[in-house]
Design a protein around this motif. Structure first.
Motif, PDB file in Angstrom:
ATOM      1  N   ALA A   1      -3.194  -1.726   0.075  1.00  0.00           N
ATOM      2  CA  ALA A   1      -2.526  -1.454   1.353  1.00  0.00           C
ATOM      3  C   ALA A   1      -2.373   0.049   1.504  1.00  0.00           C
ATOM      4  O   ALA A   1      -2.144   0.768   0.523  1.00  0.00           O
ATOM      5  CB  ALA A   1      -1.163  -2.133   1.413  1.00  0.00           C
ATOM      6  N   GLN A   2      -2.512   0.531   2.737  1.00  0.00           N
ATOM      7  CA  GLN A   2      -2.354   1.959   2.999  1.00  0.00           C
ATOM      8  C   GLN A   2      -1.912   2.148   4.439  1.00  0.00           C
ATOM      9  O   GLN A   2      -2.153   1.311   5.304  1.00  0.00           O
ATOM     10  CB  GLN A   2      -3.659   2.715   2.731  1.00  0.00           C
ATOM     11  N   VAL A   3      -1.235   3.268   4.675  1.00  0.00           N
ATOM     12  CA  VAL A   3      -0.797   3.599   6.025  1.00  0.00           C
ATOM     13  C   VAL A   3      -0.849   5.112   6.190  1.00  0.00           C
ATOM     14  O   VAL A   3      -0.518   5.863   5.261  1.00  0.00           O
ATOM     15  CB  VAL A   3       0.630   3.065   6.303  1.00  0.00           C
ATOM     16  N   THR A   4      -1.333   5.560   7.338  1.00  0.00           N
ATOM     17  CA  THR A   4      -1.364   6.983   7.664  1.00  0.00           C
ATOM     18  C   THR A   4      -0.252   7.279   8.656  1.00  0.00           C
ATOM     19  O   THR A   4      -0.119   6.586   9.660  1.00  0.00           O
ATOM     20  CB  THR A   4      -2.727   7.383   8.251  1.00  0.00           C
TER      21      THR A   4
ATOM     22  N   ASP B   1       3.873  -3.702  10.312  1.00  0.00           N
ATOM     23  CA  ASP B   1       2.508  -4.107  10.613  1.00  0.00           C
ATOM     24  C   ASP B   1       1.558  -2.917  10.718  1.00  0.00           C
ATOM     25  O   ASP B   1       0.386  -3.087  11.051  1.00  0.00           O
ATOM     26  CB  ASP B   1       2.445  -4.943  11.895  1.00  0.00           C
ATOM     27  N   ASP B   2       2.045  -1.699  10.403  1.00  0.00           N
ATOM     28  CA  ASP B   2       1.164  -0.536  10.372  1.00  0.00           C
ATOM     29  C   ASP B   2       0.330  -0.483   9.101  1.00  0.00           C
ATOM     30  O   ASP B   2      -0.692   0.204   9.047  1.00  0.00           O
ATOM     31  CB  ASP B   2       1.969   0.769  10.477  1.00  0.00           C
TER      32      ASP B   2
ATOM     33  N   VAL C   1       2.801  -5.572  -1.243  1.00  0.00           N
ATOM     34  CA  VAL C   1       2.487  -4.166  -1.494  1.00  0.00           C
ATOM     35  C   VAL C   1       2.568  -3.378  -0.189  1.00  0.00           C
ATOM     36  O   VAL C   1       3.074  -2.257  -0.154  1.00  0.00           O
ATOM     37  CB  VAL C   1       1.094  -4.036  -2.138  1.00  0.00           C
ATOM     38  N   GLY C   2       2.091  -3.972   0.900  1.00  0.00           N
ATOM     39  CA  GLY C   2       2.182  -3.311   2.199  1.00  0.00           C
ATOM     40  C   GLY C   2       3.610  -3.020   2.600  1.00  0.00           C
ATOM     41  O   GLY C   2       3.910  -1.961   3.166  1.00  0.00           O
ATOM     42  N   THR C   3       4.517  -3.937   2.309  1.00  0.00           N
ATOM     43  CA  THR C   3       5.933  -3.705   2.617  1.00  0.00           C
ATOM     44  C   THR C   3       6.488  -2.527   1.831  1.00  0.00           C
ATOM     45  O   THR C   3       7.228  -1.688   2.362  1.00  0.00           O
ATOM     46  CB  THR C   3       6.744  -4.974   2.298  1.00  0.00           C
ATOM     47  N   ALA C   4       6.113  -2.437   0.548  1.00  0.00           N
ATOM     48  CA  ALA C   4       6.561  -1.323  -0.273  1.00  0.00           C
ATOM     49  C   ALA C   4       5.972  -0.002   0.233  1.00  0.00           C
ATOM     50  O   ALA C   4       6.655   1.027   0.282  1.00  0.00           O
ATOM     51  CB  ALA C   4       6.171  -1.554  -1.730  1.00  0.00           C
ATOM     52  N   VAL C   5       4.699  -0.021   0.620  1.00  0.00           N
ATOM     53  CA  VAL C   5       4.031   1.179   1.132  1.00  0.00           C
ATOM     54  C   VAL C   5       4.725   1.682   2.397  1.00  0.00           C
ATOM     55  O   VAL C   5       4.996   2.877   2.552  1.00  0.00           O
ATOM     56  CB  VAL C   5       2.542   0.863   1.400  1.00  0.00           C
ATOM     57  N   VAL C   6       5.041   0.767   3.317  1.00  0.00           N
ATOM     58  CA  VAL C   6       5.691   1.149   4.566  1.00  0.00           C
ATOM     59  C   VAL C   6       7.096   1.687   4.308  1.00  0.00           C
ATOM     60  O   VAL C   6       7.523   2.663   4.939  1.00  0.00           O
ATOM     61  CB  VAL C   6       5.718  -0.045   5.536  1.00  0.00           C
TER      62      VAL C   6
END
Length: 364
Positions: free
Chosen positions: A137-140, A198-199, A173-178
């Protein structure tokens, strides 16, 4: 009386042994309880320190074994805003790794159509900058007010994470990343929009895995072979490895190569640029832009001739320059084909208005 009770107790066949077992069980249970409490306290302390305490406790408890003492590794890492990993004490326990890095453009090689449509218009990025491509998971995150401490303006950062040696947990993992991304956005006074759950997206590797490998790259999908119309030398066919497309954050570009029935080559290219790329594009293509729409004749005795058609408009990313070109072994019909291709290209452009055609020019 007490002596007789004690005597009877000692002479009982199983009562002394059962009592001893019960006492040992109680001592052992107490030991386990104390150990569990100490382990829970230790893990809570890890939670409080992991990535500055920004990771959701319930997420970590769901990803890591609660019967293990967690271990924390933390540090800035190379050029990173923050990096940490949390794992259990056993070698086969899952490991949650998360890092936040600034989005730094490596040195720019060029802004030409070939640069944009190729593998990358930049020099090779360092390994740490591409690590997000392999992440679950990743977010910019945009940071309009800028990140402090860098020689060049940095207006974005990226957070990525993965669960190693564990089950599929992309959502967690996405939740932790955000959570970490939003904490860093606020902590650094970035401004801009809050990061939403949801980003978070999978790394580019995972997003591309589901696409049809034989499909045209997205920047090339505006084109249809029928757009070439009739050409001298017979109907063209795509050349082997003759289609390339690229989409950096400030442009999109496509190059297509064809072979005519008589064996001679021809090509079509398209590109749009906006934002920070515009000054560089106006310098790179200064001669073409100055000559666009002014007529003129192609140079003689060339092995290949190229006509470029230019336009400008205001699109979703701001003021945008468009260029469509077509080339062939002789100049006949190229200007008409360039007009038709530009029509097709502009019709496919999304969220653009106020389009102005700047004219055609024979490329040198």
């Amino acid at each position: 009386m007490s002596d007789s009770v004690w005597t009877r107790f000692r002479r009982h066949r199983w009562l002394p042994q059962a009592t001893a077992v019960a006492v040992l069980a109680a001592v052992f249970a107490g030991y386990l309880l104390v150990r569990a409490e100490r382990r829970a306290d230790h893990n809570e302390a890890v939670l409080a320190r992991a990535c500055g305490g920004a990771l959701p406790a319930e997420i970590l408890r769901g990803l890591l074994p609660d019967d293990s003492r967690w271990r924390l590794r933390t540090g800035p890492g190379p050029r990173a805003l923050m990096a940490c990993s949390v794992t259990g004490e056993d070698e086969d326990d899952p490991t949650l790794e998360i890092a936040a890095v600034p989005v730094l453009d490596p040195p720019l090689e060029g802004v030409t159509v070939d640069d944009v449509a190729g593998e990358s218009p930049y020099d090779d990025a360092p390994e740490w900058a591409d690590a997000y491509e392999q992440a679950e998971a990743q977010v910019t995150v945009a940071c309009p007010k800028g990140l402090r401490g860098y020689a060049r303006p940095v207006t974005a950062f990226r957070v990525h994470g993965s669960l190693l040696d564990g089950p599929d947990a992309a959502a967690e993992v996405g939740t932790a990343v955000v959570a970490l991304a939003e904490d860093l956005r606020e902590r650094n006074g970035c401004g801009g929009k809050p990061v939403r759950y949801d980003d978070a997206k999978p790394g580019p590797r995972d997003r591309g895995a589901s696409e049809d490998e034989d499909a045209a790259p997205e920047p090339c999908r505006w084109f249809r072979p029928a757009d070439l119309g009739r050409v001298p030398g017979g109907a063209p066919r795509p050349a082997q490895n003759g289609m390339h497309g690229g989409s950096p954050e400030w442009a999109r570009g496509c190059t297509l190569s064809f072979t005519r029935a008589d064996g001679r080559g021809m090509s079509v290219s398209s590109a749009s640029w906006w934002g920070v790329a515009l000054p560089e594009v106006r310098t790179e293509y200064g001669a073409e832009l100055a000559g666009a729409g002014r007529g003129g004749a192609p140079a003689k005795d060339r092995r290949s001739y190229e006509v470029a058609a230019w336009a400008e408009s205001v699109c979703a990313d701001g003021r945008t320059l468009h260029r469509v070109s077509t080339s062939g072994p002789e100049p006949t019909g190229l200007t008409e084909r360039a007009d038709a291709l530009l029509d097709r290209y502009l019709a496919s452009a999304k969220d653009c208005r106020g389009t102005k055609r700047l004219g055609k020019v024979w490329a040198r």
